[in-house]
Design an enzyme around this catalytic site. Structure first.
Site, PDB file in Angstrom:
ATOM      1  N   TYR A  55       1.185 -10.801  -0.120  1.00  0.00           N
ATOM      2  CA  TYR A  55       0.092  -9.841  -0.195  1.00  0.00           C
ATOM      3  C   TYR A  55       0.365  -8.757  -1.211  1.00  0.00           C
ATOM      4  O   TYR A  55      -0.457  -8.031  -1.910  1.00  0.00           O
ATOM      5  CB  TYR A  55      -0.313  -9.303   1.108  1.00  0.00           C
ATOM      6  CG  TYR A  55       0.720  -8.318   1.656  1.00  0.00           C
ATOM      7  CD1 TYR A  55       0.439  -6.916   1.493  1.00  0.00           C
ATOM      8  CD2 TYR A  55       1.508  -8.777   2.454  1.00  0.00           C
ATOM      9  CE1 TYR A  55       1.356  -6.136   2.096  1.00  0.00           C
ATOM     10  CE2 TYR A  55       2.416  -7.909   2.936  1.00  0.00           C
ATOM     11  CZ  TYR A  55       2.483  -6.533   2.968  1.00  0.00           C
ATOM     12  OH  TYR A  55       3.203  -5.542   3.456  1.00  0.00           O
ATOM     13  N   ILE A  64       3.645  -4.507  -5.315  1.00  0.00           N
ATOM     14  CA  ILE A  64       3.288  -3.226  -4.826  1.00  0.00           C
ATOM     15  C   ILE A  64       4.038  -3.279  -3.348  1.00  0.00           C
ATOM     16  O   ILE A  64       3.238  -2.936  -2.265  1.00  0.00           O
ATOM     17  CB  ILE A  64       2.148  -2.644  -4.825  1.00  0.00           C
ATOM     18  CG1 ILE A  64       0.980  -3.567  -4.249  1.00  0.00           C
ATOM     19  CG2 ILE A  64       1.541  -2.195  -6.263  1.00  0.00           C
ATOM     20  CD1 ILE A  64      -0.346  -2.999  -4.001  1.00  0.00           C
ATOM     21  N   PRO A  65       5.464  -2.969  -3.311  1.00  0.00           N
ATOM     22  CA  PRO A  65       5.909  -3.102  -1.847  1.00  0.00           C
ATOM     23  C   PRO A  65       5.446  -2.022  -0.875  1.00  0.00           C
ATOM     24  O   PRO A  65       5.483  -0.792  -1.504  1.00  0.00           O
ATOM     25  CB  PRO A  65       7.492  -3.151  -2.031  1.00  0.00           C
ATOM     26  CG  PRO A  65       7.528  -3.793  -3.484  1.00  0.00           C
ATOM     27  CD  PRO A  65       6.580  -3.481  -4.233  1.00  0.00           C
ATOM     28  N   HIS A  66       4.856  -2.146   0.076  1.00  0.00           N
ATOM     29  CA  HIS A  66       4.240  -1.113   0.993  1.00  0.00           C
ATOM     30  C   HIS A  66       4.069  -1.495   2.558  1.00  0.00           C
ATOM     31  O   HIS A  66       3.715  -2.836   2.754  1.00  0.00           O
ATOM     32  CB  HIS A  66       3.067  -0.357   0.578  1.00  0.00           C
ATOM     33  CG  HIS A  66       1.937  -1.169   0.358  1.00  0.00           C
ATOM     34  ND1 HIS A  66       1.766  -2.391  -0.421  1.00  0.00           N
ATOM     35  CD2 HIS A  66       0.787  -1.205   1.272  1.00  0.00           C
ATOM     36  CE1 HIS A  66       0.676  -3.041  -0.224  1.00  0.00           C
ATOM     37  NE2 HIS A  66      -0.150  -2.184   0.920  1.00  0.00           N
ATOM     38  N   ALA A  67       4.226  -0.546   3.419  1.00  0.00           N
ATOM     39  CA  ALA A  67       3.852  -1.046   4.891  1.00  0.00           C
ATOM     40  C   ALA A  67       2.741   0.011   5.186  1.00  0.00           C
ATOM     41  O   ALA A  67       2.467   0.862   4.725  1.00  0.00           O
ATOM     42  CB  ALA A  67       5.143  -1.247   5.364  1.00  0.00           C
TER      43      ALA A  67
END
Length: 146
Positions: A55, A64-67
């Site tokens: 995703y 866009i690495p994010h959590a």
């Protein structure tokens, strides 16, 4: 929201990464080094990709690495890395060379960062950023006309 500036503290250019997981760890390590996320943040991102698919790849060539905030976001922050060799994500045709990792503590911060990233995509800057040679040129490029 504070303006996002790219500096030697949150940017690495021409990074070596064996695969997408290592690329995520490299980008998130800058956030961790700056005290913006916990050491588990990258693991949460990778777990989410295994669970939900890639995703974070939002346009050809960029991820866009994010959590979620509760997955280890301490404060709002952004990092950017470009990769020497692109990495492939499962079921994504175009490999990724630009990763903009970020952490946010609420939806407003999250949306403001996403707006900046969407602007980069809409202006067709991904390829240019992938080949950028200095942080100054990066800021000149994305600083735009705001």
């Amino acid at each position: 929201m504070k303006e996002i500036k790219f500096t030697k503290e949150n940017v690495r250019l021409n990074v070596q990464a064996a695969d997408w997981k290592e690329a995520i760890h490299q980008g998130v390590a800058l956030l961790e080094h700056n005290g913006l996320v916990t050491e588990m943040y990258a693991s949460h991102i990778i777990r989410n990709i295994h669970e939900y698919g890639p995703y974070i790849v939002i346009s050809p060539g960029i991820a866009i690495p994010h959590a979620r905030p509760e997955d280890g976001a301490i404060d709002i922050g952004v990092s950017l890395i470009t990769l020497k060799q692109p990495v492939h994500f499962h079921n994504i045709e175009t490999p990724v060379r630009v990763l903009i990792s970020f952490s946010a503590q609420d939806n407003d911060q999250h949306l403001n960062i996403i707006k900046m990233i969407v602007k980069i995509i809409e202006e067709g800057l991904i390829q240019e950023i992938a080949g950028i040679s200095s942080i100054q040129k990066l800021n000149d490029l994305i600083g735009g006309d705001e």
